[in-house]
Design an enzyme around this catalytic site. Sequence first.
Site, PDB file in Angstrom:
ATOM      1  N   LYS A  22       7.167  27.668 -28.234  1.00 44.74           N
ATOM      2  CA  LYS A  22       6.538  26.379 -28.570  1.00 44.74           C
ATOM      3  C   LYS A  22       5.622  25.930 -27.422  1.00 44.74           C
ATOM      4  O   LYS A  22       4.490  25.526 -27.639  1.00 44.74           O
ATOM      5  CB  LYS A  22       7.623  25.331 -28.778  1.00 44.74           C
ATOM      6  CG  LYS A  22       7.141  23.899 -28.746  1.00 44.74           C
ATOM      7  CD  LYS A  22       8.254  22.904 -29.010  1.00 44.74           C
ATOM      8  CE  LYS A  22       9.038  22.526 -27.793  1.00 44.74           C
ATOM      9  NZ  LYS A  22       8.439  21.490 -26.939  1.00 44.74           N
ATOM     10  N   ASN A  23       6.130  26.059 -26.166  1.00 45.39           N
ATOM     11  CA  ASN A  23       5.394  25.500 -25.029  1.00 45.39           C
ATOM     12  C   ASN A  23       4.261  26.380 -24.538  1.00 45.39           C
ATOM     13  O   ASN A  23       3.577  26.044 -23.583  1.00 45.39           O
ATOM     14  CB  ASN A  23       6.367  25.171 -23.888  1.00 45.39           C
ATOM     15  CG  ASN A  23       7.246  23.984 -24.265  1.00 45.39           C
ATOM     16  OD1 ASN A  23       7.006  23.313 -25.266  1.00 45.39           O
ATOM     17  ND2 ASN A  23       8.284  23.759 -23.481  1.00 45.39           N
ATOM     18  N   ARG A  93       4.068  14.214 -27.508  1.00 42.41           N
ATOM     19  CA  ARG A  93       3.321  13.876 -26.318  1.00 42.41           C
ATOM     20  C   ARG A  93       2.480  15.032 -25.794  1.00 42.41           C
ATOM     21  O   ARG A  93       1.541  14.853 -25.034  1.00 42.41           O
ATOM     22  CB  ARG A  93       4.230  13.335 -25.239  1.00 42.41           C
ATOM     23  CG  ARG A  93       5.517  14.058 -25.029  1.00 42.41           C
ATOM     24  CD  ARG A  93       6.381  13.360 -24.041  1.00 42.41           C
ATOM     25  NE  ARG A  93       5.615  12.616 -23.091  1.00 42.41           N
ATOM     26  CZ  ARG A  93       4.882  13.160 -22.115  1.00 42.41           C
ATOM     27  NH1 ARG A  93       4.828  14.461 -22.022  1.00 42.41           N
ATOM     28  NH2 ARG A  93       4.191  12.417 -21.298  1.00 42.41           N
ATOM     29  N   CYS A 117       9.322   9.075 -23.097  1.00 42.17           N
ATOM     30  CA  CYS A 117      10.213   9.574 -24.145  1.00 42.17           C
ATOM     31  C   CYS A 117      11.632   9.409 -23.588  1.00 42.17           C
ATOM     32  O   CYS A 117      11.845   8.874 -22.508  1.00 42.17           O
ATOM     33  CB  CYS A 117       9.905  11.030 -24.467  1.00 42.17           C
ATOM     34  SG  CYS A 117      10.462  12.151 -23.210  1.00 42.17           S
ATOM     35  N   ARG A 122       7.412  10.098 -18.098  1.00 37.64           N
ATOM     36  CA  ARG A 122       6.439  11.153 -18.432  1.00 37.64           C
ATOM     37  C   ARG A 122       4.982  10.721 -18.191  1.00 37.64           C
ATOM     38  O   ARG A 122       4.161  10.664 -19.081  1.00 37.64           O
ATOM     39  CB  ARG A 122       6.603  11.615 -19.882  1.00 37.64           C
ATOM     40  CG  ARG A 122       8.001  11.931 -20.328  1.00 37.64           C
ATOM     41  CD  ARG A 122       8.620  13.154 -19.687  1.00 37.64           C
ATOM     42  NE  ARG A 122       7.982  14.401 -20.032  1.00 37.64           N
ATOM     43  CZ  ARG A 122       8.269  15.113 -21.129  1.00 37.64           C
ATOM     44  NH1 ARG A 122       9.132  14.641 -21.998  1.00 37.64           N
ATOM     45  NH2 ARG A 122       7.667  16.273 -21.365  1.00 37.64           N
ATOM     46  N   ASP A 307      14.763  22.786 -18.946  1.00 36.05           N
ATOM     47  CA  ASP A 307      14.968  22.869 -20.402  1.00 36.05           C
ATOM     48  C   ASP A 307      16.244  23.622 -20.772  1.00 36.05           C
ATOM     49  O   ASP A 307      16.600  23.677 -21.944  1.00 36.05           O
ATOM     50  CB  ASP A 307      13.770  23.543 -21.071  1.00 36.05           C
ATOM     51  CG  ASP A 307      12.540  22.665 -21.016  1.00 36.05           C
ATOM     52  OD1 ASP A 307      11.435  23.167 -21.306  1.00 36.05           O
ATOM     53  OD2 ASP A 307      12.677  21.485 -20.654  1.00 36.05           O
ATOM     54  N   VAL A 329      14.011  17.453 -12.112  1.00 34.00           N
ATOM     55  CA  VAL A 329      12.663  17.336 -12.693  1.00 34.00           C
ATOM     56  C   VAL A 329      12.463  16.014 -13.421  1.00 34.00           C
ATOM     57  O   VAL A 329      11.484  15.312 -13.210  1.00 34.00           O
ATOM     58  CB  VAL A 329      12.371  18.524 -13.638  1.00 34.00           C
ATOM     59  CG1 VAL A 329      11.014  18.366 -14.312  1.00 34.00           C
ATOM     60  CG2 VAL A 329      12.449  19.842 -12.869  1.00 34.00           C
ATOM     61  N   ARG A 399      12.136  20.265 -33.731  1.00 33.69           N
ATOM     62  CA  ARG A 399      10.872  20.334 -32.985  1.00 33.69           C
ATOM     63  C   ARG A 399      10.800  21.605 -32.158  1.00 33.69           C
ATOM     64  O   ARG A 399       9.720  22.059 -31.811  1.00 33.69           O
ATOM     65  CB  ARG A 399      10.760  19.135 -32.033  1.00 33.69           C
ATOM     66  CG  ARG A 399      10.738  17.813 -32.717  1.00 33.69           C
ATOM     67  CD  ARG A 399      10.490  16.708 -31.725  1.00 33.69           C
ATOM     68  NE  ARG A 399       9.369  17.057 -30.850  1.00 33.69           N
ATOM     69  CZ  ARG A 399       9.003  16.300 -29.814  1.00 33.69           C
ATOM     70  NH1 ARG A 399       9.689  15.228 -29.516  1.00 33.69           N
ATOM     71  NH2 ARG A 399       7.982  16.634 -29.074  1.00 33.69           N
TER      72      ARG A 399
HETATM   73  C1  EPZ Z   1       6.497  20.569 -19.930  1.00 32.96           C
HETATM   74  O1  EPZ Z   1       6.434  19.177 -20.032  1.00 32.96           O
HETATM   75  C2  EPZ Z   1       7.296  21.042 -21.135  1.00 32.96           C
HETATM   76  N1  EPZ Z   1       6.585  20.666 -22.366  1.00 32.96           N
HETATM   77  C3  EPZ Z   1       8.693  20.415 -21.109  1.00 32.96           C
HETATM   78  O2  EPZ Z   1       9.417  20.956 -22.200  1.00 32.96           O
HETATM   79  C4  EPZ Z   1       9.382  20.837 -19.817  1.00 32.96           C
HETATM   80  O3  EPZ Z   1      10.645  20.222 -19.749  1.00 32.96           O
HETATM   81  C5  EPZ Z   1       8.527  20.391 -18.617  1.00 32.96           C
HETATM   82  O4  EPZ Z   1       7.194  20.957 -18.728  1.00 32.96           O
HETATM   83  C6  EPZ Z   1       9.115  20.860 -17.280  1.00 32.96           C
HETATM   84  O5  EPZ Z   1       9.253  22.248 -17.283  1.00 32.96           O
HETATM   85  C7  EPZ Z   1       5.531  21.418 -22.752  1.00 32.96           C
HETATM   86  O6  EPZ Z   1       5.156  22.393 -22.110  1.00 32.96           O
HETATM   87  C8  EPZ Z   1       4.858  20.998 -24.023  1.00 32.96           C
HETATM   88  P1  EPZ Z   1       5.693  18.150 -16.310  1.00 32.96           P
HETATM   89  P2  EPZ Z   1       5.418  18.343 -19.085  1.00 32.96           P
HETATM   90  O7  EPZ Z   1       4.344  17.526 -16.362  1.00 32.96           O
HETATM   91  O8  EPZ Z   1       4.248  19.164 -18.739  1.00 32.96           O
HETATM   92  C9  EPZ Z   1       5.911  14.449 -13.427  1.00 32.96           C
HETATM   93  C10 EPZ Z   1      10.844  20.880 -24.022  1.00 32.96           C
HETATM   94  O9  EPZ Z   1      12.039  20.616 -24.048  1.00 32.96           O
HETATM   95  N2  EPZ Z   1       4.491  14.201 -13.749  1.00 32.96           N
HETATM   96  O10 EPZ Z   1       5.834  19.527 -15.769  1.00 32.96           O
HETATM   97  O11 EPZ Z   1       5.201  17.005 -19.707  1.00 32.96           O
HETATM   98  C11 EPZ Z   1       6.836  14.167 -14.593  1.00 32.96           C
HETATM   99  O12 EPZ Z   1       7.187  12.814 -14.639  1.00 32.96           O
HETATM  100  C12 EPZ Z   1       9.900  20.047 -23.195  1.00 32.96           C
HETATM  101  O13 EPZ Z   1      10.298  21.837 -24.622  1.00 32.96           O
HETATM  102  C13 EPZ Z   1       3.809  13.181 -13.095  1.00 32.96           C
HETATM  103  O14 EPZ Z   1       4.384  12.478 -12.270  1.00 32.96           O
HETATM  104  O15 EPZ Z   1       6.295  18.153 -17.782  1.00 32.96           O
HETATM  105  C14 EPZ Z   1       8.035  15.042 -14.287  1.00 32.96           C
HETATM  106  O16 EPZ Z   1       8.906  14.356 -13.410  1.00 32.96           O
HETATM  107  C15 EPZ Z   1      10.605  18.838 -22.653  1.00 32.96           C
HETATM  108  N3  EPZ Z   1       2.497  12.946 -13.395  1.00 32.96           N
HETATM  109  C16 EPZ Z   1       7.428  16.231 -13.546  1.00 32.96           C
HETATM  110  O17 EPZ Z   1       6.101  15.837 -13.173  1.00 32.96           O
HETATM  111  C17 EPZ Z   1       1.816  13.719 -14.306  1.00 32.96           C
HETATM  112  O18 EPZ Z   1       0.605  13.481 -14.525  1.00 32.96           O
HETATM  113  C18 EPZ Z   1       7.326  17.499 -14.376  1.00 32.96           C
HETATM  114  O19 EPZ Z   1       6.697  17.143 -15.588  1.00 32.96           O
HETATM  115  C19 EPZ Z   1       2.521  14.764 -14.955  1.00 32.96           C
HETATM  116  C20 EPZ Z   1       3.849  14.990 -14.659  1.00 32.96           C
END
Ligand code: EPZ
Length: 420
Positions: A22-23, A93, A117, A122, A307, A329, A399
Site C-alpha cells: 500500500k505504502n 492523509r 489522525c 501528523r 507499523d 515515531v 485500508r
Molecule cells: C508513512 O507515514 C506511512 N504512510 C505510515 O504508515 C508509517 O507509519 C510512517 O511513514 C512511518 O514509517 C505512508 O507511507 C502512506 P512520517 P508518514 O512523515 O510519511 C513527523 C500505515 O500504517 N513529521 O514518516 O505520514 C511525524 O509527525 C501508515 O500504513 C513532521 O514532523 O510518516 C512523525 O512523528 C501509518 N513533519 C514522523 O515525522 C512533517 O512534515 C514520521 O512521520 C512530516 C512528518
Amino acid sequence: MDKLLIQGGQPLDGEIRVSGAKNSALPILAATLLADGKVTVGNLPHLNDITTMIELLGRMGVELLIDERMSVQVDANSIKELTAPYELVKTMRASILVLGPMVAHFGEAHVSLPGGCAIGTRPVNLHVQGLEQMGAEILVEGGYIHAYCKDRLKGAHIFLDTVTVTGTENLMMAAALADGVTILENAAREPEVVDLAECLIAMGADVRGHGTSTIEIHGVESLHGCHFDVLPDRVETGTYLCAAAATRGRVLLKDTREDILEAVLLKLEETGAEISTGKDWIELNMRGRRPRAVNLRTAPYPAFPTDMQAQFVALNAVAEGTGSVTETVFENRFMHVQELIRMGADIDLEGNTAIVRGLDYLTGAPVMATDLRASASLVIAGLVARGETLVDRIYHIDRGYECIEEKLQLLGATIRRIPG
Ligand code: EPZ
C-alpha cells in the site's frame, strides 16, 4: 459498520500470497501526475486507500484505465482540476502525495491539509518547507495548501529535521522535474521510498542514493510513461508472520521478499521462531512452541518499523516472560493497549513504552479498532484468545489488509465478516 468475528485457539497453518505494498502504491500512483505519457502501475493491492487515491486522480480529470488484475493505467495529460478536496483527503492523509507532483508538473496545486489522525498530529511542515526551498510559493489558508510555481521548481539542498517517509517522497517527486540538482539530507530509507525512486527512474528521472539518508535528484525537463509493479507489502508480511508466531503455528508467505523487513525477522527469531527464506518466499515455524517475549524500539528504516509495533505488543501479551515495546515515531500509537487489556492482557504504559507481561492466554471480548495497525493487533489477539472476539470498526483494517478474513481462513483461522 462491518465487524470481524474470530474464534481463537487454533495455530495458523498454511500458505498465502502477499499483496503489493500500500505504502509504495500510494506515492507511485501520485507520481503518475509527473509524466507526459501513460504510466501503468501493477501489483496494486485491492484496498480502500488505493481506491481512494484512484478516485482522487479521477476527480482531477486524469484519464484512468483499470484492468481485471487491478493494474491501473494513468494519463495525467488530461488533468483538469489541480485540487485534492477535503472530503477525500480527510479519509486518506496520504493524498498529500499529489502536492509535489502537481506543483512540479503543472505549476499549481490546491491540496487540503490532511489534519491529524488517531496516532498523532501528523504535520506536513517539512513537505511545505522543502517545496518553498525549491521555489514554490505556498499559502496555507482555509484548510488548504495553495502552491504555485511560475516556471520550473529549482533544485535545492534540503535538510529534513525529522526522517519523514512521505515528506521524502513528495520532495523527491517534485525534484524530478526541477531545474538543477536537489539534495535531500536525512532522507527516509524505507523500501517504499526506494520503490518510488526506481519508478521515477523508469519514467526517465535521474535519482541517486535512494535507500541511503542522502538522495540526489538531477531534475529533467520531462518524464515519459512506463510500466511499474509495486514491491510486496513488508507490513502485511510481518503481520502474518507475527500472527503465526503468536498462535504457535506455521505459515509460508509467497510473492514477498526477506530483504525488506530484516529487523522484524530478527525479532521473530528472538521469540524462538524458525525462519527460512527464498527468493520470493518466507516461512515461519514455531513447532508448536510458545513464543518468548521480546524487547523492541521503533525507529525509521532499517530499524524496527513503527507499523509492526502493535502486532508485537499482541504477541508479547501471550509470550513467555516480559517484553518492553518503545514507540519513538508517533506520539499516540498505543491505542490497541486498552483494548488488549480488555481481553485480559497484562500491560503497563510508561510514557512511550509498553511493559507487557506475557500470560498463558487471553480471553475473547468485543473490541474496537482505532487505527490500521491497532486493528491488526486486535485480530492477532483474537486468534490466540480463548472464546470469541468481535472486532468493530474494521474499516480501518480494510485500508491496509487485502481480503484479511479470506487469507486467515486459508491459514486455518475461524474468522468471518459480520456485515454491519
Ligand atoms: C508513512 O507515514 C506511512 N504512510 C505510515 O504508515 C508509517 O507509519 C510512517 O511513514 C512511518 O514509517 C505512508 O507511507 C502512506 P512520517 P508518514 O512523515 O510519511 C513527523 C500505515 O500504517 N513529521 O514518516 O505520514 C511525524 O509527525 C501508515 O500504513 C513532521 O514532523 O510518516 C512523525 O512523528 C501509518 N513533519 C514522523 O515525522 C512533517 O512534515 C514520521 O512521520 C512530516 C512528518
